[in-house]
Design an enzyme around this catalytic site. Structure first.
Site: not given
Lengths: 351, 351, 351, 351
Positions: A156-157
């Site tokens: 996600c990051y």
């Protein structure tokens, strides 16, 4: 293939598993035929996620009890903890080589076995599959994803940083040695495991950084940014926790001697002009996590710093959707030849 | 001076006003004799802040109806909106020249009239007082504060950045041209005015940056960092809003060719060894806003970036306490010759 | 007794333990000499609660390693899990019979051994101490508390219901068979144990009831309401979880053929006229949890229902302060002959 | 009618307006052709709700500038403030009598003009339309809704109470004089108007009741419960505010001499067996607001109180969806002869 693709979700009792079920229940070409959750095997899905009570879903089962060969899944999503996934997928593909796999863990994201061993502390358990795996940042690797049997869904990051930065690095429009990523994430990014530091009373009404100077997501960033720039790139990256459920916002500091902030904006606008899930805001506008919540959208804003030659980019997505399960469905669509946005038309839930 | 100092709070219906009352109610040497709130004049304080219902407090009154001359305040705290304060203090000091004033607005923070005019769009209304005003970052300007009649209490964002950076700039241990401050604040920093963008439903469950590239706090940072460095310093500064009430956390990226992150840590440890309200954590430890909530403490952590020669500093304080009213009381204590920690011994409220 | 009472906190790594330390650090007559936390023995308190980093505190130790005899505690606070406490206190008092004990668990709250066995599923492990224990609702049992060696500090839900209802039941001003208590609590009431259902992502942005129809706090309510009414009283009680850290609000529906809502208000006003920690609001006013946060106050409001003869009472307190550790310190003050409000003068932290 | 119904949303800059747009953007048979917002006329919808930036939507316009006659809307949704709606709809229907209207305000909910005047303090401005209006609790008034030109969409609190109680009152299975409704709502129920008491810092980290003993929703409850019971019914109703965006949970205390809690559960199960948007949980199970968030579902749980003959019912829905805009779309579907669930298949967003 039957009229609808037969889908399995391995690890359905976690947050990314539930998000896959949320999305796939409304997918026009998908049928959920397998949900696994080893510790909850035998229970209905509504026991672990009551929001699914109104829907007919397969009873939870264990991976061990699943006969992948006879089941003949078209696609298996792996939403299992990092580290355990390699063996599961190796075994699954040995039994059902025609099944396509989208893995949401970090296990197959690093193409360099040495990098994997360095960051994770052990040799990879399925090195031949690691070679086969395609990194599933759909907007960048679409051609490869379409032909892949095994897709390593990005973190996600990393998705939130790579979508704005890869086009700029490819265009050599920013200095690769001067990138600072200050990232902030909602709590669902930490998963559903019961840990003291994730209790409501520990994390509400407060804010903090973690993994300062060293975080495993860096390995993935290094790999992709270096590929994009055509040289080694090491960035500064600091993750923080925000007292909210969903959303990541990355504030990214970049600079360049020649390209102006407006130039960077123009590059991003052009790069994503035809992408359904990346929206570049007007120059100077700033995105908010809440405006992408529950949707598969990424919003990117570019603004000028007051120091000449420097720009500030803000990028946001829902860590469970575009940052995990939404992108996984997007990859499935590409792998199966469906319209890429099928089942991903949720409008963000705000307020 | 009577046994207890006679204190007035101008602007008692706002958050910094209420925080002053919270602190001063328990101050051993202070007596609240005046609370103003123009639009609520005539009402009891408990009408605007019900938590004070059990306490005896002066009825709210208007500034206009206040006879500063006969009241003979020892100290007046001004917790009024930016811009309106200059005239109020000018008038107050004309009528009661012996009263000491701690101003929590931005009105007297910039010592350079040209800088004020540039950032605020008009000439200062009390330029002679602006010259007299002492910038109230107590740890740095203690000697001046002790002798001051008018103290300009620093802003919350600026205090949180200046406490870690001023000693490093003074020591020439960091490159003044390479400072990035990524700051995050709770919602009380925005005050109590009813604005759509501050409604619960607008700001909960989300995160965003604002004022990207241009924010008034920059003027104050420029002034203080330039003074500390002995040369012009312009930093990159991006504020963000966190869905929590109290707290600021600044993630600060610095670098230097010679000083190591451990050197920076050592400088800060030494600088604040005897300060009651600045606590430097062990090297590598990271502070959290929640651990200073409601207290007058600042926590500072220093860690090494993985890029050699770069460090990441996290600094946190409660924007209403050390970032505003707590520091104001600390300044009052210095001005009146009280122990600097008098009335400021609240332990942080966590959880 | 020395100048300051020597205090031990057993179970300092939990929320009520931390709250005791917060309060006792600022108590004029208390000195913390013992902090236990079995699993964290050997660590500094700041490892488990970083807010205490600036303060000198005893290193955490285990109960087993503690020599209660030679330590000579004046007061031991037990903030241990329900069930484990009985044996610990029995052992402690055998070794140090002069030590006074305030127990924050439920272990000694039920004076009837049969009721204890029925609600907790086993015989009491220290029945002789159970007889000795005084129920520590200070406002009601002050005389007993002053002479007690062992005080059973009431539960948070129960304190919040008992303070408004006991005076009304004693005055026979409400029908004991028609009491409905709809109670809502912040998350810290559930403690610090790592449980999936207490994760931030599980409980933020939502609301639900639990223990509907059956909750252990009912035993304590039954006991105290029956005592107050002079007959058996069984109430309807439903607890709910609010996504906030601190605070309980009980909405209580009562009725009576003769006493009007105004009469009920008058009884409460009179009952608590001289109590420092119970504030009865003007008739019709409604309290909010946030206005007592971090303080030892209880706010009570009484309003008329639109159905004649019925009233709605709202009562609120901070579950960690007046609902647990604050009341425990209040009891300690009574037991040691200190002013009852010593160390409890924190003003509520709002916003 | 064209292939898709032509839809207008009056009041698109409020929360229920945005929720209508969210739902209708994904409705297979609806086309948004009009969005009004008087104070924002001329701006794009993404200016007031940035989540819609990726979508093509009509520019905001004012009601005054709208030519309803030539526009030929199939359906107009009125999401305007209470009180202003009557005149707008009267005017709209005069100009475009074939347009069907779903009104989300309270203006047409009370069929008795005297009740309207009593609760709202003035005569109704469109009494003839009030006679025509059908109360839009779809599950109860489906037949009427299908034929209606003007539907008065129920309130959020009232829908949440009426769905569980109307079948029980109709079945005479509960005592109509002994109903206590303790209701809790998220903040979006208060709308988007900038009010001090709705600021994040005022309402986060706290809980309180409001409108105790008197709240306008009572008029609607009285009307519907009396109709269901065939006699006058007056209930006790207390609303509370929860620091969350979306969701209502009503804890309802009922009793009966003959019907057991299990009987009540059986009645509800049977009543809603074929309803797509009302899900009755297994006996004893308790619903949570988060499990219906963003969906059009209502979850209802029934449990036995420990006092014989009494039951506790918990009912939950998303106040913006089933409590407002979702139900409005459901009514539109019924009015236009579409499948009732068209465009309403969103799965709840949890976590």
């Amino acid at each position: 293939m039957s009229a609808k693709a037969k889908i399995g979700v391995l690890g359905a009792s976690g947050y990314t598993g539930a998000e896959l079920v949320r999305l796939l229940l409304r997918h026009p070409h998908a049928e959920l035929v397998l949900l696994t959750a080893d510790r909850r095997a035998g229970k209905p899905m509504s026991d672990v996620f009551p929001q699914f009570a109104p829907f007919a879903l397969p009873t939870l089962t264990s991976i061990e009890a699943t006969d992948f060969k006879s089941l003949g899944l078209d696609v298996a999503f792996c939403a299992l903890p990092h580290g355990t996934t390699q063996k599961v997928i190796k075994d699954l593909l040995a039994k059902a080589p025609a099944t396509k796999v989208v893995d949401l863990s970090a296990d197959f994201r690093l193409s360099d076995p040495a990098a994997y061993a360095r960051w994770y502390g052990h040799e990879h358990f399925a090195p031949e599959l690691q070679k086969e795996a395609v990194y599933g940042l759909t907007e960048v690797y679409r051609a490869g994803v379409k032909k892949a049997r095994l897709v390593a869904n990005p973190g996600c990051y990393t998705t939130c940083s790579e979508l704005p930065l890869i086009p700029l690095l490819k265009a050599k429009a920013i200095n690769p040695d001067e990138i600072v990523i200050d990232a902030k994430s909602g709590m669902t990014g930490a998963g559903r495991a019961a840990k003291e530091e994730m209790l409501f009373s520990e994390v509400s009404e407060g804010f903090h950084a973690y993994g300062v100077g060293h975080h495993r997501h860096m390995a993935e960033l290094d790999q992709e940014f270096s590929l994009a720039a055509g040289r080694d790139v090491v960035v500064t990256f600091t993750p923080h926790l925000v007292p909210m459920n969903r959303g990541i916002l990355s504030t990214i500091y970049v600079r360049d001697a020649k390209a102006s902030p407006q130039d960077l904006h123009a590059i991003l606008l052009k790069s994503y002009a035809n992408e359904p899930f990346v929206h570049v805001l007007p120059f100077g506008a700033v995105p908010q996590t809440r405006h992408v919540r529950g949707s598969n959208m990424t919003f990117i804003g570019v603004a000028a710093d007051r120091i000449p030659g420097r720009a500030i980019i803000c990028s946001t997505l829902d860590n469970l959707t575009k940052g995990a399960s939404g992108q996984a469905v997007q990859n499935m669509n590409a792998m199966l030849g469906y319209p890429e946005a099928a089942g991903l038309d949720q409008v963000a839930l705000f307020p």
